[in-house]
Design a protein around this motif. Structure first.
Motif, short mmCIF file in Angstrom:
data_model
loop_
_atom_site.label_atom_id
_atom_site.label_comp_id
_atom_site.label_asym_id
_atom_site.label_seq_id
_atom_site.Cartn_x
_atom_site.Cartn_y
_atom_site.Cartn_z
N GLU A 107 -0.25 12.26 -32.41
CA GLU A 107 -1.40 11.10 -32.85
C GLU A 107 -1.24 10.13 -31.64
OE1 GLU A 107 -0.80 6.90 -35.59
OE2 GLU A 107 -0.31 8.97 -36.50
N ASP A 108 -0.25 10.03 -31.03
CA ASP A 108 -0.39 9.20 -29.64
C ASP A 108 -1.41 9.71 -28.59
OD1 ASP A 108 1.52 7.55 -30.57
OD2 ASP A 108 3.24 8.33 -29.34
N ILE A 109 -1.45 11.06 -28.61
CA ILE A 109 -2.58 11.72 -27.72
C ILE A 109 -3.97 11.53 -28.13
CG2 ILE A 109 -3.27 13.96 -26.84
CD1 ILE A 109 -0.20 14.75 -26.65
N THR A 137 -4.89 8.88 -37.46
CA THR A 137 -3.54 9.25 -37.99
C THR A 137 -3.66 10.75 -38.14
OG1 THR A 137 -3.59 7.13 -39.32
CG2 THR A 137 -1.86 8.85 -39.89
N VAL A 138 -2.32 11.16 -37.50
CA VAL A 138 -2.03 12.66 -37.65
C VAL A 138 -0.91 12.75 -38.81
CG1 VAL A 138 -1.16 14.79 -36.46
CG2 VAL A 138 -2.81 13.07 -35.23
N ARG A 139 -1.12 13.39 -40.12
CA ARG A 139 -0.30 13.42 -41.03
C ARG A 139 -0.09 14.81 -41.21
NH1 ARG A 139 -1.23 8.54 -43.70
NH2 ARG A 139 -3.44 7.60 -43.54
N PRO A 140 1.33 14.96 -41.61
CA PRO A 140 1.78 16.47 -41.79
C PRO A 140 1.32 17.00 -43.45
CG PRO A 140 3.66 15.03 -42.09
CD PRO A 140 2.45 14.13 -41.40
N PHE A 141 0.99 17.83 -43.55
CA PHE A 141 0.82 18.54 -45.05
C PHE A 141 1.28 19.94 -45.03
CE2 PHE A 141 -2.95 20.19 -42.64
CZ PHE A 141 -3.34 21.45 -43.18
N GLY A 142 1.09 20.50 -46.25
CA GLY A 142 1.39 21.97 -46.52
C GLY A 142 2.99 21.78 -46.72
N ASP A 144 2.10 22.20 -40.36
CA ASP A 144 0.49 21.93 -40.39
C ASP A 144 0.37 20.27 -40.46
OD1 ASP A 144 -0.16 24.68 -40.97
OD2 ASP A 144 0.78 24.53 -43.09
N MET A 145 -0.81 20.12 -39.54
CA MET A 145 -1.17 18.62 -39.29
C MET A 145 -2.65 18.36 -39.74
SD MET A 145 0.30 18.10 -35.38
CE MET A 145 1.96 18.79 -35.00
N PHE A 146 -2.69 17.40 -40.13
CA PHE A 146 -4.21 16.90 -40.62
C PHE A 146 -4.73 15.56 -39.71
CE2 PHE A 146 -6.68 14.06 -43.34
CZ PHE A 146 -7.85 14.65 -43.43
N LEU A 147 -5.63 15.68 -39.00
CA LEU A 147 -6.30 14.56 -38.14
C LEU A 147 -7.04 13.91 -38.91
CD1 LEU A 147 -6.50 13.02 -35.39
CD2 LEU A 147 -8.41 14.82 -34.83
N ASP A 148 -6.57 12.72 -39.42
CA ASP A 148 -7.60 11.60 -40.35
C ASP A 148 -8.15 10.77 -39.74
OD1 ASP A 148 -8.22 10.34 -42.76
OD2 ASP A 148 -6.15 10.08 -43.49
N CYS A 152 2.30 25.05 -34.58
CA CYS A 152 1.65 23.79 -35.07
C CYS A 152 -0.02 24.21 -35.17
CB CYS A 152 1.55 22.54 -34.20
SG CYS A 152 3.38 21.79 -33.99
N ASP A 153 -0.29 23.86 -36.53
CA ASP A 153 -1.83 23.96 -36.77
C ASP A 153 -2.45 22.39 -36.90
OD1 ASP A 153 -1.82 26.58 -36.30
OD2 ASP A 153 -2.01 27.09 -38.33
N LEU A 154 -3.54 21.96 -36.01
CA LEU A 154 -4.06 20.80 -36.24
C LEU A 154 -5.42 21.01 -36.75
CD1 LEU A 154 -4.10 17.59 -35.96
CD2 LEU A 154 -4.97 18.28 -33.68
N THR A 155 -5.74 20.53 -38.07
CA THR A 155 -7.24 20.47 -38.70
C THR A 155 -7.82 19.00 -38.81
OG1 THR A 155 -6.38 20.59 -40.68
CG2 THR A 155 -6.45 22.71 -39.68
N SER A 156 -8.79 19.04 -39.28
CA SER A 156 -9.29 17.70 -39.65
C SER A 156 -10.53 18.15 -40.79
CB SER A 156 -10.35 17.21 -38.52
OG SER A 156 -10.71 15.79 -38.72
N ASN A 157 -10.95 16.92 -41.47
CA ASN A 157 -11.59 17.12 -42.65
C ASN A 157 -11.25 18.15 -43.65
OD1 ASN A 157 -13.78 16.76 -44.25
ND2 ASN A 157 -15.21 18.46 -43.13
N ASN A 158 -9.73 17.84 -44.04
CA ASN A 158 -9.18 18.91 -44.93
C ASN A 158 -8.44 18.39 -46.12
OD1 ASN A 158 -8.34 21.28 -46.05
ND2 ASN A 158 -6.71 21.72 -44.37
N ARG A 159 -9.23 17.33 -46.70
CA ARG A 159 -8.27 16.35 -47.57
C ARG A 159 -7.95 16.90 -48.85
NH1 ARG A 159 -8.36 11.70 -45.42
NH2 ARG A 159 -7.45 10.71 -47.22
N ILE A 160 -8.36 18.11 -49.21
CA ILE A 160 -8.07 18.79 -50.32
C ILE A 160 -6.56 19.32 -50.24
CG2 ILE A 160 -8.44 20.94 -51.73
CD1 ILE A 160 -11.37 20.14 -51.68
N ALA A 161 -6.56 19.92 -49.09
CA ALA A 161 -5.03 20.24 -48.55
C ALA A 161 -3.94 19.21 -48.85
CB ALA A 161 -4.97 20.68 -47.37
#
Length: 585
Positions: A218-220, A229-234, A248-252, A327-336
């Motif tokens: 998230e700092d980067i 915000t970078v949030r872990p999910f899964g 698994d990370m979600f770029l919020d 690590c896998d970074l995704t975005s626009n994946n709120r259902i996950a």
């Protein structure tokens, strides 16, 4: 007794039965003087969970509250690469110059690392101000101000005369040999399932490291998107993750989009100048492409960066060497994210749920029903859905349906994502505890019997309603996505893999039935219970597949049957030398 009555992994040694208590490794959370360590029971519970039969009812935290606390904790934390020979006492004395330390631990991944959580966020800034950019000789360094540091001796020729006293926290699951030893020393099949859970579940230290890794990424990203915000999910947060699983990370970007202008008088409104793109997908691809470049060129410890932007869900894949995570970074994946919250609720409601899921997943992995390589295999997510569905079908139900959780939702729980209703209660305290008291042993055997005889050819699995329904398509295995209800999460599974699952389920149910009739003696040293289920199945060996289909039983079953017969011939078993038969509580 039922597993529920002992709470989260609480064990009562029964040495009188002939099996010694399982010796479990202790993962210490190092704390400096003046702080209070959490008691042992809190270390064995999920964050935000309570013991089911606690006399003083404690309100359980919502998923969002737990994740918020973890994120704030990560923002006060730094990651330090340390010399191999270091004194923990001197290390703490040096670091504490910048402020009081709440907790810390050491682990190994491409060298020795320390994770240090300060009590105040200001201590991190103080440490950053005291750090310099390294000189790499002829190679120029890219200056980057992060919370990932290198600690070096000022005089490398004579670093210290003291012996290093650092103890490292384990970040990997046990070896197969160690797991079998622990399972064979257990006192019951219930104890075996709880032991496996204890050994494989994400530890407190590992959970901290996962959230810290997200915070460093998230700092980067914040260099370009200040309010992201970078949030872990899964698996990292849904209560079903095991040591060593991917992160698994979600770029919020919702906080960026929700920024509202300050109240200024007048007839005008100011807006940021932005660029527009034809679709949300293209915007996601462009954002992830830039973040991927930043990770590749500026991210300390980030290696093997791949930008997989044309996938159904665009992502950036990389390895974080310091933490050891893929690590896998995704975005626009709120259902996950909502799926992670739903699984967290199911895993927290009853301690038997996680123990059963972990054991079924381990069983499937041993028999090559699941694989880390994409293909026609059943996924861990599908297996988890199958376990949840099975527990919803018990009498009385052990888990509620998703539709029932929806009826408990309040106004703040209302959630619609891309036209899909993802509403369910986030308050675990609203959910009535189950009256089901079945043992883990019974549930494990019944799971195999249930799906060994399930009508996969005509019925589908639906945790939203908790009942079988006609398949809407011809896929061999149909498991309805709980939120995107038109999707089949197991569409990739072919008939051959499904039949392999059914055959192994029937075989495992048979083995457990024989165990229930006459278990092996404590001195036999033969795998029993869950350990017997984790033996390689000869009946499904590729080289002997055709030959084995003609035979009514596999080599493994015949060997176990011979073992059972030999144990019966030993005569009656007294109360001090044999594992007692487990029954429903």
């Amino acid at each position: 007794m039922a597993a529920r009555s002992v709470g989260w992994l609480t064990y009562v040694p029964r040495c009188a039965q002939g099996r010694g208590p399982v010796r479990r490794p202790i993962y210490r959370l190092f704390r400096c003087a003046g702080t209070v360590a959490a008691d042992l029971r809190s270390e064995e519970r999920l964050p935000g969970s309570v013991e089911p039969d606690s006399p003083d009812k404690i309100l359980q935290k919502r998923f969002s509250e737990v994740q918020k606390e973890r994120r704030e904790q990560a923002q006060r934390t730094v990651l330090i690469n340390c010399p191999n020979k270091i004194s923990e006492k001197k290390f703490l004395k040096y670091i504490s110059q910048h402020g009081p330390i709440n907790s810390h631990f050491f682990y190994e991944s491409f060298g020795l690392h320390a994770v240090v959580e300060f009590c105040q966020k200001e201590s991190v800034a103080s440490l950053q101000d005291a750090v310099c950019t390294p000189k790499l000789g002829t190679e120029p360094a890219i200056p980057f101000r992060s919370r990932f540091f290198n600690l070096k001796w000022k005089n490398p020729l004579n670093p210290t005369s003291e012996q290093p006293d650092v103890q490292c926290s384990n970040q990997l699951p046990p070896t197969s040999k160690k797991l079998f030893q622990l399972l064979c020393r257990a006192e019951s099949i219930d104890d075996q399932l709880n032991t496996l859970l204890k050994e494989f579940q994400i530890t407190e230290e590992n959970a901290k490291l996962r959230h810290l890794t997200c915070s460093l990424i998230e700092d980067i990203a914040a260099a370009y998107l200040p309010y992201c915000t970078v949030r872990p999910f899964g698996s990292s947060v849904n209560s079903f993750g095991k040591l060593g699983c991917d992160l698994d990370m979600f770029l919020d970007l919702d906080e960026t989009r929700r920024l509202s202008p300050g109240k200024i008088s007048g007839n005008f409104q100011m807006e940021f100048q932005v660029k527009s793109v034809p679709s949300e997908r293209i915007a996601t691809q462009k954002i992830l492409s830039v973040i991927g470049e930043c990770l590749d060129h500026f991210g300390p410890g980030c290696v093997g960066v791949q930008k997989i932007l044309n996938a159904r869900c665009p992502l950036v894949r990389f390895s974080q060497q310091a933490s050891g995570f893929q690590c896998d970074l995704t975005s626009n994946n709120r259902i996950a994210l909502k799926s992670s919250e739903l699984l967290y609720i199911y895993g927290t409601l009853d301690s038997r749920v996680r123990a059963l899921v972990f054991s079924i997943r381990c069983w499937a992995r041993v028999h090559s029903l699941t694989s880390s390589i994409p293909g026609a295999w059943i996924t861990n997510f599908s297996l988890t859905m199958m376990v949840i569905f099975f527990l919803q079908r018990r009498s009385p139900p052990l888990l509620p349906t998703l539709d029932y959780l929806k009826t408990l939702a309040d106004e703040g729980d209302q959630c619609v994502i891309e036209g899909h209703n993802c509403t369910f209660t986030s308050d675990l305290n609203r959910i009535r505890p189950t009256e089901n008291t079945e043992t883990l042993e019974l549930l494990l055997m019944e799971f195999f019997e249930y799906f060994g005889n399930f009508a996969f050819n005509k019925n589908s699995i639906n945790i939203r309603q908790g009942r079988e329904q006609n398949k809407p398509e011809s896929s061999p295995l149909h498991i309805q996505n709980p939120f995107e209800t038109s999707l089949n999460i197991s569409k990739n599974v072919n008939q051959s893999q499904l039949q392999k699952f059914v055959d192994l389920a029937r075989e495992s149910a048979w083995i457990l039935q024989q165990e229930d009739r006459a278990g092996p003696s404590a001195a036999s040293h033969q795998p029993w219970g869950l350990a017997a289920l984790l033996l390689p199945s000869v009946s499904h060996s590729k080289s002997l597949a055709k030959k084995k289909r003609k035979k009514p039983a596999s080599e493994r079953i015949r060997n176990l049957l011979d073992c059972i017969k030999s144990n019966r011939a030993e005569g009656p078993v007294d109360s001090s030398g044999e594992r007692t038969t487990r029954t429903q509580a």
